[in-house]
Write a protein that holds these residues in place. Structure first.
Motif, PDB file in Angstrom:
ATOM      1  N   ALA A  53     -12.051  -8.173  -1.646  1.00 29.78           N
ATOM      2  CA  ALA A  53     -11.560  -6.973  -0.978  1.00 29.78           C
ATOM      3  C   ALA A  53     -10.432  -7.319  -0.016  1.00 29.78           C
ATOM      4  CB  ALA A  53     -12.703  -6.296  -0.222  1.00 29.78           C
ATOM      5  N   LEU A  54      -9.546  -6.372   0.142  1.00 24.21           N
ATOM      6  CA  LEU A  54      -8.509  -6.429   1.162  1.00 24.21           C
ATOM      7  C   LEU A  54      -9.115  -5.810   2.418  1.00 24.21           C
ATOM      8  CD1 LEU A  54      -5.458  -6.836   1.940  1.00 24.21           C
ATOM      9  CD2 LEU A  54      -5.155  -4.436   1.270  1.00 24.21           C
ATOM     10  N   VAL A  55      -8.995  -6.493   3.547  1.00 20.82           N
ATOM     11  CA  VAL A  55      -9.515  -5.978   4.818  1.00 20.82           C
ATOM     12  C   VAL A  55      -8.326  -5.801   5.750  1.00 20.82           C
ATOM     13  CG1 VAL A  55     -11.182  -6.307   6.695  1.00 20.82           C
ATOM     14  CG2 VAL A  55     -11.615  -7.333   4.442  1.00 20.82           C
ATOM     15  N   VAL A  56      -8.234  -4.616   6.320  1.00 22.15           N
ATOM     16  CA  VAL A  56      -7.145  -4.293   7.254  1.00 22.15           C
ATOM     17  C   VAL A  56      -7.725  -3.587   8.466  1.00 22.15           C
ATOM     18  CG1 VAL A  56      -5.382  -4.145   5.449  1.00 22.15           C
ATOM     19  CG2 VAL A  56      -6.653  -2.087   6.102  1.00 22.15           C
ATOM     20  N   ARG A  57      -7.010  -3.651   9.572  1.00 23.97           N
ATOM     21  CA  ARG A  57      -7.399  -2.865  10.739  1.00 23.97           C
ATOM     22  C   ARG A  57      -7.148  -1.401  10.402  1.00 23.97           C
ATOM     23  NH1 ARG A  57      -4.892  -7.433  12.617  1.00 23.97           N
ATOM     24  NH2 ARG A  57      -2.874  -6.388  12.598  1.00 23.97           N
ATOM     25  N   SER A  58      -8.062  -0.526  10.785  1.00 20.16           N
ATOM     26  CA  SER A  58      -7.893   0.902  10.508  1.00 20.16           C
ATOM     27  C   SER A  58      -6.578   1.388  11.091  1.00 20.16           C
ATOM     28  CB  SER A  58      -9.061   1.703  11.083  1.00 20.16           C
ATOM     29  OG  SER A  58     -10.235   1.411  10.376  1.00 20.16           O
ATOM     30  N   GLY A  59      -5.903   2.211  10.320  1.00 18.43           N
ATOM     31  CA  GLY A  59      -4.616   2.737  10.750  1.00 18.43           C
ATOM     32  C   GLY A  59      -3.434   1.890  10.318  1.00 18.43           C
ATOM     33  N   GLU A  60      -3.695   0.712   9.780  1.00 18.66           N
ATOM     34  CA  GLU A  60      -2.641  -0.179   9.294  1.00 18.66           C
ATOM     35  C   GLU A  60      -2.871  -0.439   7.805  1.00 18.66           C
ATOM     36  OE1 GLU A  60      -2.357  -3.744  11.685  1.00 18.66           O
ATOM     37  OE2 GLU A  60      -2.994  -2.660  13.470  1.00 18.66           O
ATOM     38  N   PHE A  61      -1.900  -0.186   7.006  1.00 14.23           N
ATOM     39  CA  PHE A  61      -1.989  -0.422   5.554  1.00 14.23           C
ATOM     40  C   PHE A  61      -3.115   0.390   4.906  1.00 14.23           C
ATOM     41  CE2 PHE A  61      -0.722  -4.483   7.612  1.00 14.23           C
ATOM     42  CZ  PHE A  61       0.596  -4.548   7.182  1.00 14.23           C
ATOM     43  N   ASP A  62      -3.472   1.539   5.499  1.00 11.04           N
ATOM     44  CA  ASP A  62      -4.614   2.318   5.000  1.00 11.04           C
ATOM     45  C   ASP A  62      -4.484   2.739   3.547  1.00 11.04           C
ATOM     46  OD1 ASP A  62      -6.180   2.127   7.238  1.00 11.04           O
ATOM     47  OD2 ASP A  62      -5.734   4.131   7.989  1.00 11.04           O
ATOM     48  N   ASP A  63      -3.266   2.954   3.067  1.00 10.71           N
ATOM     49  CA  ASP A  63      -3.096   3.423   1.694  1.00 10.71           C
ATOM     50  C   ASP A  63      -2.869   2.292   0.683  1.00 10.71           C
ATOM     51  OD1 ASP A  63      -0.637   2.838   2.847  1.00 10.71           O
ATOM     52  OD2 ASP A  63       0.426   4.440   1.794  1.00 10.71           O
ATOM     53  N   VAL A  64      -2.942   1.047   1.128  1.00  8.36           N
ATOM     54  CA  VAL A  64      -2.742  -0.097   0.227  1.00  8.36           C
ATOM     55  C   VAL A  64      -4.039  -0.357  -0.540  1.00  8.36           C
ATOM     56  CG1 VAL A  64      -2.244  -2.564   0.090  1.00  8.36           C
ATOM     57  CG2 VAL A  64      -0.963  -1.119   1.686  1.00  8.36           C
ATOM     58  N   THR A  65      -3.932  -0.376  -1.872  1.00 10.82           N
ATOM     59  CA  THR A  65      -5.106  -0.626  -2.720  1.00 10.82           C
ATOM     60  C   THR A  65      -4.888  -1.772  -3.702  1.00 10.82           C
ATOM     61  OG1 THR A  65      -4.376   1.011  -4.336  1.00 10.82           O
ATOM     62  CG2 THR A  65      -5.887   1.773  -2.587  1.00 10.82           C
ATOM     63  N   ARG A  66      -3.664  -2.300  -3.731  1.00 11.98           N
ATOM     64  CA  ARG A  66      -3.315  -3.377  -4.663  1.00 11.98           C
ATOM     65  C   ARG A  66      -2.550  -4.465  -3.926  1.00 11.98           C
ATOM     66  NH1 ARG A  66      -2.708  -1.823 -10.270  1.00 11.98           N
ATOM     67  NH2 ARG A  66      -1.259  -3.556 -10.354  1.00 11.98           N
ATOM     68  N   LEU A  67      -2.679  -5.674  -4.402  1.00 14.54           N
ATOM     69  CA  LEU A  67      -1.977  -6.784  -3.763  1.00 14.54           C
ATOM     70  C   LEU A  67      -0.479  -6.766  -4.035  1.00 14.54           C
ATOM     71  CD1 LEU A  67      -4.502  -9.720  -4.270  1.00 14.54           C
ATOM     72  CD2 LEU A  67      -4.147  -8.270  -2.260  1.00 14.54           C
ATOM     73  N   ASP A  68      -0.036  -6.033  -5.060  1.00 15.92           N
ATOM     74  CA  ASP A  68       1.398  -5.967  -5.335  1.00 15.92           C
ATOM     75  C   ASP A  68       2.093  -4.857  -4.550  1.00 15.92           C
ATOM     76  OD1 ASP A  68       0.474  -3.761  -6.733  1.00 15.92           O
ATOM     77  OD2 ASP A  68       1.275  -4.394  -8.672  1.00 15.92           O
ATOM     78  N   ASP A  69       1.397  -4.224  -3.614  1.00 15.73           N
ATOM     79  CA  ASP A  69       2.006  -3.187  -2.791  1.00 15.73           C
ATOM     80  C   ASP A  69       3.101  -3.827  -1.933  1.00 15.73           C
ATOM     81  OD1 ASP A  69       2.467  -1.371  -0.487  1.00 15.73           O
ATOM     82  OD2 ASP A  69       0.845  -0.222  -1.402  1.00 15.73           O
ATOM     83  N   PRO A  70       4.319  -3.286  -1.952  1.00 18.47           N
ATOM     84  CA  PRO A  70       5.426  -3.860  -1.176  1.00 18.47           C
ATOM     85  C   PRO A  70       5.142  -3.953   0.329  1.00 18.47           C
ATOM     86  CG  PRO A  70       6.221  -2.127  -2.647  1.00 18.47           C
ATOM     87  CD  PRO A  70       4.729  -2.131  -2.743  1.00 18.47           C
TER      88      PRO A  70
END
Length: 180
Positions: A15-32
């Motif tokens: 899983a990708l783990v991010v702080r809430s509010g940052e990168f919230d819409d990223v679901t793939r590792l190839d996201d720019p």
């Protein structure tokens, strides 16, 4: 094969783990949006290969999988990764889902855990979990499989209590919670 395995009792993913509010819409590792970001990952794990394919290695922060330093701040390497994410030392993390879910919940910082379900099949980022049984112990294997089948709901409840991302047996889809 050194052991035979029981029937799998759950399936999960990295899983990708991010702080809430940052990168919230990223679901793939190839996201720019991830390009050039400091992403914490445990060295030698399957996501490292995928990150290499995507050109994310240069900004990756690799954590040694086995640290024997008794003075280290965290009990596990995964906890160190989440600690660094909470302290904003890194921008994101990629961890095995069962560790990611629980540690993110315990971090004291609002985090989002996104199972990596849209990645290519190779390297595999989803796995079935089973128990290993000695080759000659077929009766024990059958007993364990019976227990796993009978206690499936109890096992799922424990996994959900620990925020383990659970996947359906086939395909890359999150397992919906059982109806009450």
């Amino acid at each position: 094969e050194l052991v035979q395995h029981t029937n799998p009792y759950y399936r999960s993913s990295y899983a990708l783990v991010v702080r809430s509010g940052e990168f919230d819409d990223v679901t793939r590792l190839d996201d720019p949006k991830l390009k050039g970001k400091s992403i914490g990952v445990i060295g030698g794990t399957p996501p490292v290969n995928r990150m290499g394919e995507l050109g994310l290695i240069a900004s990756m922060k690799a954590y040694a999988p086995y640290q024997l330093d008794p003075s280290r701040k965290y009990q596990t390497v995964s906890a160190e990764v989440i600690g660094d994410l909470a302290e904003k030392t890194i921008d994101a993390a990629i961890l095995w889902g069962p560790a990611a879910g629980w540690l993110a919940k315990q971090s004291g910082v609002a985090m989002k855990v996104v199972p990596l379900l849209q990645e290519p099949d190779r390297p595999a980022l989803t796995f079935r979990i089973a128990m290993g049984v000695r080759m000659e112990e077929n009766d024990w294997k059958r007993s364990l499989n019976t227990i796993l089948r009978k206690r499936r709901a109890d096992i799922e409840k424990v996994l959900r209590d620990y925020d383990v991302p659970l996947l359906e047996d086939e395909g890359n889809k999150l397992l919906e919670p059982a109806a009450p």
